[in-house]
Motif scaffolding. Structure first.
Motif: not given
Length: 91
Positions: A27-56
């Motif tokens: 919860k509260g994840a903030r997308p910061v970047s996108v790019g290709l890694q090993y031909d896969l489209v990846c999204l990097w985001y900042e997050c607090d790993p102690t928060m519960p996982v939710v849909g974004h």
């Protein structure tokens, strides 16, 4: 404490509207970047790993195909073979 996490996403495009790319993250994840890694489209985001996982979601727009969403923050562009995807996060 905030950390950076990565998620593989599946871009696509809809005519005249953005395409939602959904992912699960703390919860509260903030997308910061996108790019290709090993031909896969990846999204990097900042997050607090102690928060519960939710849909974004981030919104994907194909060059010359989809519509740029209103009230969104540009994250980045990914060139993947013949496709060029542009990604936005809700503000």
């Amino acid at each position: 404490m905030r950390t950076i996490w990565k998620q593989v996403i599946q871009p696509n495009s809809k005519r005249n509207e953005p395409y939602p790319c959904e992912f699960n993250a703390p919860k509260g994840a903030r997308p910061v970047s996108v790019g290709l890694q090993y031909d896969l489209v990846c999204l990097w985001y900042e997050c607090d790993p102690t928060m519960p996982v939710v849909g974004h979601q981030v919104l994907c727009v194909g060059t010359g195909f989809g519509a740029v969403p209103d009230n969104c923050r540009f994250i980045g562009t990914v060139v993947n073979g013949p496709y060029v995807w542009h990604f936005y996060a809700a503000t």
